[in-house]
Write an enzyme that holds these catalytic residues in place. Sequence first.
Site, PDB file in Angstrom:
ATOM      1  N   ASN A   1      -3.319   2.990 -48.380  1.00 38.77           N
ATOM      2  CA  ASN A   1      -4.078   3.507 -49.173  1.00 38.77           C
ATOM      3  C   ASN A   1      -2.786   4.462 -49.547  1.00 38.77           C
ATOM      4  O   ASN A   1      -2.308   5.623 -49.037  1.00 38.77           O
ATOM      5  CB  ASN A   1      -5.186   4.432 -49.028  1.00 38.77           C
TER       6      ASN A   1
ATOM      7  N   HIS B   1      -8.110   1.711 -57.379  1.00 39.03           N
ATOM      8  CA  HIS B   1      -7.729   2.216 -56.617  1.00 39.03           C
ATOM      9  C   HIS B   1      -6.879   1.356 -55.143  1.00 39.03           C
ATOM     10  O   HIS B   1      -8.136   1.116 -55.181  1.00 39.03           O
ATOM     11  CB  HIS B   1      -7.523   3.981 -56.913  1.00 39.03           C
TER      12      HIS B   1
ATOM     13  N   CYS C   1      -6.215  10.630 -55.764  1.00 40.12           N
ATOM     14  CA  CYS C   1      -6.093   9.015 -55.976  1.00 40.12           C
ATOM     15  C   CYS C   1      -6.226   8.901 -57.407  1.00 40.12           C
ATOM     16  O   CYS C   1      -6.353   7.694 -57.667  1.00 40.12           O
ATOM     17  CB  CYS C   1      -6.939   9.346 -54.556  1.00 40.12           C
TER      18      CYS C   1
HETATM   19  N1  ACO Z   1     -10.496   2.663 -35.171  1.00 36.72           N
HETATM   20  C1  ACO Z   1     -11.789   2.523 -34.413  1.00 36.72           C
HETATM   21  N2  ACO Z   1     -13.059   3.299 -34.650  1.00 36.72           N
HETATM   22  C2  ACO Z   1     -13.100   3.814 -35.302  1.00 36.72           C
HETATM   23  C3  ACO Z   1     -12.197   4.177 -36.121  1.00 36.72           C
HETATM   24  C4  ACO Z   1     -11.022   3.641 -36.219  1.00 36.72           C
HETATM   25  N3  ACO Z   1      -9.697   4.097 -36.736  1.00 36.72           N
HETATM   26  N4  ACO Z   1     -12.576   5.476 -37.245  1.00 36.72           N
HETATM   27  C5  ACO Z   1     -13.435   4.911 -37.108  1.00 36.72           C
HETATM   28  N5  ACO Z   1     -14.292   4.508 -36.135  1.00 36.72           N
HETATM   29  C6  ACO Z   1     -15.301   4.238 -35.711  1.00 36.72           C
HETATM   30  C7  ACO Z   1     -16.220   5.569 -36.053  1.00 36.72           C
HETATM   31  O1  ACO Z   1     -16.095   6.945 -35.013  1.00 36.72           O
HETATM   32  C8  ACO Z   1     -17.296   4.672 -35.175  1.00 36.72           C
HETATM   33  O2  ACO Z   1     -18.444   4.577 -34.522  1.00 36.72           O
HETATM   34  P1  ACO Z   1     -19.733   5.517 -34.259  1.00 36.72           P
HETATM   35  O3  ACO Z   1     -21.054   4.425 -34.651  1.00 36.72           O
HETATM   36  O4  ACO Z   1     -19.413   4.713 -32.288  1.00 36.72           O
HETATM   37  O5  ACO Z   1     -19.821   6.244 -34.425  1.00 36.72           O
HETATM   38  C9  ACO Z   1     -17.738   3.885 -35.744  1.00 36.72           C
HETATM   39  O6  ACO Z   1     -16.202   3.234 -36.353  1.00 36.72           O
HETATM   40  C10 ACO Z   1     -18.279   3.513 -37.875  1.00 36.72           C
HETATM   41  O7  ACO Z   1     -17.625   4.555 -38.401  1.00 36.72           O
HETATM   42  P2  ACO Z   1     -17.805   5.125 -39.993  1.00 36.72           P
HETATM   43  O8  ACO Z   1     -17.412   6.238 -40.210  1.00 36.72           O
HETATM   44  O9  ACO Z   1     -19.460   4.491 -40.820  1.00 36.72           O
HETATM   45  O10 ACO Z   1     -16.942   3.632 -40.940  1.00 36.72           O
HETATM   46  P3  ACO Z   1     -17.432   2.806 -42.181  1.00 36.72           P
HETATM   47  O11 ACO Z   1     -17.912   1.775 -41.980  1.00 36.72           O
HETATM   48  O12 ACO Z   1     -18.304   3.933 -43.154  1.00 36.72           O
HETATM   49  O13 ACO Z   1     -15.730   3.190 -42.724  1.00 36.72           O
HETATM   50  C11 ACO Z   1     -13.953   4.366 -43.777  1.00 36.72           C
HETATM   51  C12 ACO Z   1     -15.084   4.409 -42.090  1.00 36.72           C
HETATM   52  C13 ACO Z   1     -13.260   3.251 -43.704  1.00 36.72           C
HETATM   53  C14 ACO Z   1     -13.332   5.636 -43.926  1.00 36.72           C
HETATM   54  C15 ACO Z   1     -14.939   4.244 -45.063  1.00 36.72           C
HETATM   55  O14 ACO Z   1     -15.793   5.167 -44.878  1.00 36.72           O
HETATM   56  C16 ACO Z   1     -14.545   4.577 -46.008  1.00 36.72           C
HETATM   57  O15 ACO Z   1     -13.364   3.634 -46.696  1.00 36.72           O
HETATM   58  N6  ACO Z   1     -14.326   5.583 -46.699  1.00 36.72           N
HETATM   59  C17 ACO Z   1     -13.850   5.657 -48.287  1.00 36.72           C
HETATM   60  C18 ACO Z   1     -12.634   6.331 -48.723  1.00 36.72           C
HETATM   61  C19 ACO Z   1     -12.087   6.048 -49.175  1.00 36.72           C
HETATM   62  O16 ACO Z   1     -12.449   5.417 -50.336  1.00 36.72           O
HETATM   63  N7  ACO Z   1     -10.910   7.148 -49.867  1.00 36.72           N
HETATM   64  C20 ACO Z   1     -10.576   6.794 -51.393  1.00 36.72           C
HETATM   65  C21 ACO Z   1     -10.292   8.673 -51.540  1.00 36.72           C
HETATM   66  S1  ACO Z   1      -8.549   8.468 -51.505  1.00 36.72           S
HETATM   67  C22 ACO Z   1      -8.229  10.065 -51.412  1.00 36.72           C
HETATM   68  O17 ACO Z   1      -8.824  10.291 -52.584  1.00 36.72           O
HETATM   69  C23 ACO Z   1      -6.755  10.210 -51.112  1.00 36.72           C
END
Ligand code: ACO
Length: 329
Positions: free
Chosen positions: A286, A256, A123
């Site tokens: 993304n 990004h 990214c």
């Molecule tokens: N739908 C419903 N529930 C979900 C989903 C979904 N799609 N995905 C995860 N959950 C659930 C999880 O299972 C978890 O449930 P639990 O509490 O029962 O275990 C709960 O939601 C919370 O999950 P978290 O992983 O803690 O959620 P978080 O608030 O961290 O959000 C996310 C996840 C959106 C992926 C976030 O961590 C994020 O944006 N991270 C950064 C990603 C990024 O910036 N990438 C950039 C680089 S990309 C590249 O280089 C290719």
Amino acid sequence: MTSVSPRYTRIAGTGSHLPPRRLSNAQMVQLLAARGVETSDDWIVERTGIRARHFADDGVNASDLALIAAQQALASAGRTAAEIDLIIVATSTPDMVFPSTAAILQAKLGVAGCPAFDVQAVCSGFVYALTVADAMIRSGAATRALVIGAEVFSRILDFNDRTTCVLFGDGAGAVVLEGSDQPGILAADLHADGRHVGILCVPGTVSGGQVLGDPLLKMDGQAVFKLAVTVLESAARAVLEKAGRTEADIDWLIPHQANIRIMNGTARKLKLPTDKLVVTVDEHGNTSAASIPLALDHAVRNGSVKRGDTVMLEGVGGGFTWGAVLLDY
Ligand code: ACO
């Protein structure tokens, strides 16, 4: 005749392309439900800000998306492909293992001869590619460059993993760069830290005619989130210092487009009001290396980013890689 290297590299034109197939969150909910995977529009919007993404149809590759974005950027710069003497494509979803997507694109543009190569920094790929092209133009190694971010991330998504497959989309964005004595790219700051390979990767590889390992995207979202907010602030501060500018000079922040919470957090740390933040993650998801040039092109075409505006571009992604470019548009 002695040629004098230009002092700056300027963006002469921008372009972008999204494949026509748009999937709303409601459509993703249905698609995943058919596999027994549960998600919801509320969860996706609240955690990421994403409402829709575009997926390329089967048989449409990164070079096909790149071609349309490149043609638009050439038209907006008033240039033809024959006037380009450098092509760089940032992609992690190339058409083939080799040759490069840039070489394939060059042929699709109907030209030959100029150097063409890919940059792979996930990214952060577009800010890496822009920085390389800027250095080549200012050194006199190139006079006019096409720099493109193009991705078909839908091909590497695991649709049984709700924590990743709802986040990404396909698309391409392009810029035409030219040397100039008027300010353009002011400073760049690039980094990588390979100790974090495992938090965001596609661990598969091709060997002996087979795919070995898992060729689908894996991400530790929370680890990426924590690193991203830290490094995006440090890269922004580093380019401002290199360019002798301050946060108050920034007209537009184009980070990004991964997650609205990371983007808002970066704007807050730089004390920028959210109306200076260019947001396309809601409609594009993304798109990895394509996200920054896609967002830039949208902001130029809707009249937000204007000539003379100071723009901060920031990338972060797998590697771990990150970087920023500050420019006067
Ligand atoms: N739908 C419903 N529930 C979900 C989903 C979904 N799609 N995905 C995860 N959950 C659930 C999880 O299972 C978890 O449930 P639990 O509490 O029962 O275990 C709960 O939601 C919370 O999950 P978290 O992983 O803690 O959620 P978080 O608030 O961290 O959000 C996310 C996840 C959106 C992926 C976030 O961590 C994020 O944006 N991270 C950064 C990603 C990024 O910036 N990438 C950039 C680089 S990309 C590249 O280089 C290719």
